[in-house]
Write a protein that holds these residues in place. Structure first.
Motif, PDB file in Angstrom:
ATOM      1  N   LEU A 145       0.806  -1.138   0.048  1.00 46.23           N
ATOM      2  CA  LEU A 145       0.129   0.128   0.012  1.00 46.23           C
ATOM      3  C   LEU A 145       0.789   1.177  -0.047  1.00 46.23           C
ATOM      4  N   SER A 146       0.707   2.122  -0.891  1.00 47.15           N
ATOM      5  CA  SER A 146       1.288   3.406  -0.876  1.00 47.15           C
ATOM      6  C   SER A 146       0.427   4.663  -0.934  1.00 47.15           C
ATOM      7  N   GLN A 147       0.573   5.448   0.177  1.00 46.41           N
ATOM      8  CA  GLN A 147      -0.310   6.539   0.477  1.00 46.41           C
ATOM      9  C   GLN A 147       0.476   7.900   0.022  1.00 46.41           C
ATOM     10  N   SER A 148       0.596   8.101  -0.761  1.00 43.80           N
ATOM     11  CA  SER A 148       1.549   9.486  -1.281  1.00 43.80           C
ATOM     12  C   SER A 148       0.597  10.116  -2.517  1.00 43.80           C
ATOM     13  N   SER A 149       1.209  11.014  -2.959  1.00 43.66           N
ATOM     14  CA  SER A 149       0.745  11.726  -4.351  1.00 43.66           C
ATOM     15  C   SER A 149       0.467  10.725  -5.523  1.00 43.66           C
ATOM     16  N   LYS A 150       1.084   9.746  -5.373  1.00 42.52           N
ATOM     17  CA  LYS A 150       0.914   8.567  -6.426  1.00 42.52           C
ATOM     18  C   LYS A 150       0.623   7.405  -5.797  1.00 42.52           C
ATOM     19  N   PRO A 151      -0.770   7.099  -5.188  1.00 44.88           N
ATOM     20  CA  PRO A 151      -1.214   6.111  -4.402  1.00 44.88           C
ATOM     21  C   PRO A 151      -1.458   4.920  -5.324  1.00 44.88           C
ATOM     22  N   GLN A 152      -1.158   3.466  -4.389  1.00 45.79           N
ATOM     23  CA  GLN A 152      -1.325   2.506  -5.282  1.00 45.79           C
ATOM     24  C   GLN A 152      -1.456   1.411  -4.296  1.00 45.79           C
ATOM     25  N   VAL A 153      -2.257   0.391  -4.690  1.00 47.18           N
ATOM     26  CA  VAL A 153      -2.347  -1.010  -4.340  1.00 47.18           C
ATOM     27  C   VAL A 153      -1.987  -2.001  -5.138  1.00 47.18           C
ATOM     28  N   ALA A 154      -1.211  -2.575  -4.580  1.00 46.68           N
ATOM     29  CA  ALA A 154      -0.471  -3.719  -5.689  1.00 46.68           C
ATOM     30  C   ALA A 154      -0.361  -4.843  -4.933  1.00 46.68           C
ATOM     31  N   VAL A 155      -0.368  -6.191  -5.674  1.00 47.87           N
ATOM     32  CA  VAL A 155      -0.183  -7.256  -5.290  1.00 47.87           C
ATOM     33  C   VAL A 155       1.013  -8.131  -5.953  1.00 47.87           C
ATOM     34  N   TRP A 156       1.762  -8.694  -5.094  1.00 48.79           N
ATOM     35  CA  TRP A 156       3.155  -8.947  -5.693  1.00 48.79           C
ATOM     36  C   TRP A 156       3.275 -10.829  -5.534  1.00 48.79           C
ATOM     37  N   ASN A 157       3.622 -11.387  -6.437  1.00 52.45           N
ATOM     38  CA  ASN A 157       3.929 -12.549  -6.440  1.00 52.45           C
ATOM     39  C   ASN A 157       5.416 -13.024  -6.064  1.00 52.45           C
ATOM     40  N   VAL A 158       5.310 -13.536  -4.955  1.00 50.92           N
ATOM     41  CA  VAL A 158       6.818 -13.645  -4.150  1.00 50.92           C
ATOM     42  C   VAL A 158       7.709 -14.884  -5.111  1.00 50.92           C
TER      43      VAL A 158
ATOM     44  N   LEU B 264      -5.397   3.771  -6.155  1.00 48.70           N
ATOM     45  CA  LEU B 264      -6.478   4.133  -5.065  1.00 48.70           C
ATOM     46  C   LEU B 264      -6.058   5.086  -4.188  1.00 48.70           C
ATOM     47  N   PHE B 265      -6.678   5.706  -3.583  1.00 45.64           N
ATOM     48  CA  PHE B 265      -6.544   6.360  -2.290  1.00 45.64           C
ATOM     49  C   PHE B 265      -6.756   5.772  -1.277  1.00 45.64           C
ATOM     50  N   ALA B 266      -6.015   4.694  -0.807  1.00 43.61           N
ATOM     51  CA  ALA B 266      -6.525   3.867   0.233  1.00 43.61           C
ATOM     52  C   ALA B 266      -6.158   4.375   1.747  1.00 43.61           C
ATOM     53  N   GLU B 267      -6.949   4.328   2.590  1.00 41.86           N
ATOM     54  CA  GLU B 267      -6.877   4.662   3.885  1.00 41.86           C
ATOM     55  C   GLU B 267      -6.339   3.560   4.799  1.00 41.86           C
ATOM     56  N   ALA B 268      -6.674   2.429   4.497  1.00 43.36           N
ATOM     57  CA  ALA B 268      -6.272   1.347   5.307  1.00 43.36           C
ATOM     58  C   ALA B 268      -6.399   0.050   4.533  1.00 43.36           C
ATOM     59  N   ALA B 269      -5.654  -0.925   4.968  1.00 40.91           N
ATOM     60  CA  ALA B 269      -5.862  -2.378   4.263  1.00 40.91           C
ATOM     61  C   ALA B 269      -5.465  -3.467   5.242  1.00 40.91           C
ATOM     62  N   CYS B 270      -5.936  -4.814   5.147  1.00 38.69           N
ATOM     63  CA  CYS B 270      -5.751  -5.686   5.927  1.00 38.69           C
ATOM     64  C   CYS B 270      -5.811  -7.076   5.213  1.00 38.69           C
ATOM     65  N   CYS B 271      -5.045  -8.206   5.694  1.00 35.23           N
ATOM     66  CA  CYS B 271      -4.923  -9.211   5.105  1.00 35.23           C
ATOM     67  C   CYS B 271      -5.588 -10.387   5.935  1.00 35.23           C
TER      68      CYS B 271
END
Length: 496
Positions: A287-300, A311-318
């Motif tokens: 989750l990135s919460q700056s002027s360039k917001p982003q919600v990303a999913v990475w394959n480890v 997305l301008f995300a305020e919070a997230a949880c898994c």
């Protein structure tokens, strides 16, 4: 939304009075409502607090400190840990809708009129809820005297009760701590800092107290860094074998036991503020919460991006057991004079698919938090508990600390609300007012059907002459003569 209910206060007020109190004693009790969402029942003659009903504490109002909400969640026991203005952590039971305990983090006098010189910047709880970590920051005065303190706490005899284990002053020199995460299976934790490093802490049992008993303490096991970049977020995988640390916009993967770098994932659009693994899967959410917001999913497994959203995300949880996660997103950009109580939307994703599984519109999303918690089966027998043997409910805590619990897999959005006050409400409320002094009034019976039996005057009229409502009885001047005549013995008149 669940807040303190006024009927809860009435029940406690009535039960304290009892059945034998006089009318005068009723006015000796006073209910006082406080700005911290507490209600006190006071005994005025003795100036004694008889009962206190505590709701969930309100957010800390601060114009100088622009920081995110630092609430922590105990998903196993259904508790939320909320920093308060007087340097405490309030543990609130979300299912019972009642306060469990308060932990004093800093032994420091608090005056509401004073300027803010210290605050709790982070609260982190382990998955089982048996460990807690807090970070308190003392602001510098005239650019001197700033201090960052890291504290580890062990759980006491019950959930929500903690005692201090270890105090670490300036754990990352003079740099602030950006994140703290616990290992899912060991007594291990990681703290990342803006000072370009992270530290892995382990619990040791080799300390000896003055009475000869062994005590647990925390020590630094290893220190890591990546290209002298600030470490902004950290998270352990579901099995604890991989430690992910964000070096600004780069995600680095480490072996926590050997402190070895095992991989680097491509950069995100902007500095990452939150990392979390989706259950036991190989997917990592950032989750990135700056002027360039982003919600990303990475394959480890293949060190690549699976998908991403702006997305301008305020919070997230898994979720801790499934490859799903929730995102609390604002409906508008938070910058540029956006309202403090702007609305938002909660999106549920499966890590493998970029299409949201479900969504809910929510109010007052600014400053809100979300978390998955284990279901309390005693509250709702209709909740789906067949999937993987474990049911996870979603808690939404808005910017004003109002909250709601719901099942994210239920399309009907059934709110879990049964028995939310079972620890407060009594089975049978005690009598109050007139009934507590003189007893219950006779219940009014329905009008009886006309009987064929003719009316026969009673031989004992004094037993029923005063029966009835006071406003329906005849005046005392009429009743007195009838009452006295009923007491006199009647004799037949004979002519002599």
């Amino acid at each position: 939304m669940r807040m303190l209910m006024i009927e809860d206060i009435d029940i406690i007020f009535h039960s304290e009075l009892g059945c034998q109190e006089s009318i005068f004693s009723i006015f000796c009790y006073l209910q006082v409502s406080c700005t911290n969402n507490q209600v006190h029942l006071l005994n005025m003659p003795n100036m004694e607090v008889l009962k206190t009903v505590s709701g969930i504490k309100l957010p800390i109002a601060s114009a100088d400190l622009s920081r995110r909400d630092v609430c922590g969640f105990d998903s196993t026991n259904g508790l939320v840990a909320i920093p308060t203005q007087d340097y405490c952590i309030q543990f609130y039971n979300l299912f019972e809708n009642t306060e469990v305990s308060e932990v004093q983090v800093c032994e420091r006098n608090f005056q509401p009129v004073d300027d803010i010189t210290m605050y709790i910047s982070l609260v982190s709880l382990s998955i089982g809820g048996n460990l807690m970590c807090t970070v308190e920051v003392k602001l510098p005065e005239e650019e001197l005297g700033g201090l960052v303190t890291l504290k580890f706490w062990n759980q006491g005899s019950r959930a929500g009760q903690f005692h201090l284990s270890t105090v670490i002053y300036e754990p990352h020199s003079d740099a602030g701590i950006s994140a703290v995460a616990f290992h899912p299976g060991k007594n291990m934790a990681v703290s990342s800092s803006f000072g370009c490093n992270f530290k892995v802490w382990v619990q040791s049992l080799s300390l000896q107290s003055s009475d000869g008993k062994s005590q647990s303490g925390w020590r630094c096991q290893s220190v890591g860094s990546y290209k002298k970049k600030p470490m902004t977020a950290a998270a352990f995988s579901g099995d604890g074998s991989v430690l992910a640390v964000a070096a600004e916009s780069v995600i680095t993967l480490w072996d926590p036991d050997n402190n070895a770098l095992v991989g680097v994932i491509a950069e995100a659009l902007s500095p990452i503020t939150k990392l979390s693994f989706a259950g036991d899967s190989a997917y990592l959410m950032s989750l990135s919460q700056s002027s360039k917001p982003q919600v990303a999913v990475w394959n480890v497994s293949n060190l690549s991006m699976q998908w991403s959203y702006t997305l301008f995300a305020e919070a997230a949880c898994c979720s801790s057991s499934k490859s799903e996660f929730a995102v609390l997103s604002l409906l508008s950009c938070p910058e540029g004079g956006a309202p403090a109580e702007q609305d938002g939307i909660i999106l549920i994703f499966d890590a493998e698919n970029s299409k949201p599984v479900s969504s809910w519109s929510v109010k007052k999303a600014k400053g809100g938090s979300i978390a998955f918690v284990k279901n309390d089966l005693s509250l709702d027998a209709n909740t789906d508990v067949t999937r993987d043997g474990e049911a996870s409910l979603l808690v939404y805590l808005n910017g004003l600390h109002e909250y709601v619990i719901f099942d994210p897999r239920n399309n009907e959005e059934q709110q879990i609300s049964q028995n939310t006050r079972k620890n407060i409400q009594a089975d049978e409320p005690a009598p109050i007012g007139y009934a507590s002094i003189y007893g219950e009034l006779p219940k009014l019976e329905l009008k009886k059907e006309v009987s064929d039996i003719p009316f026969i005057p009673s031989d004992r009229p004094w037993e029923t002459i005063f029966t009835g409502s006071s406003h329906a009885l005849p005046p005392l001047t009429k009743l007195c003569s009838v009452f006295l005549s009923s007491l006199l013995e009647k004799r037949p008149v004979t002519d002599e």
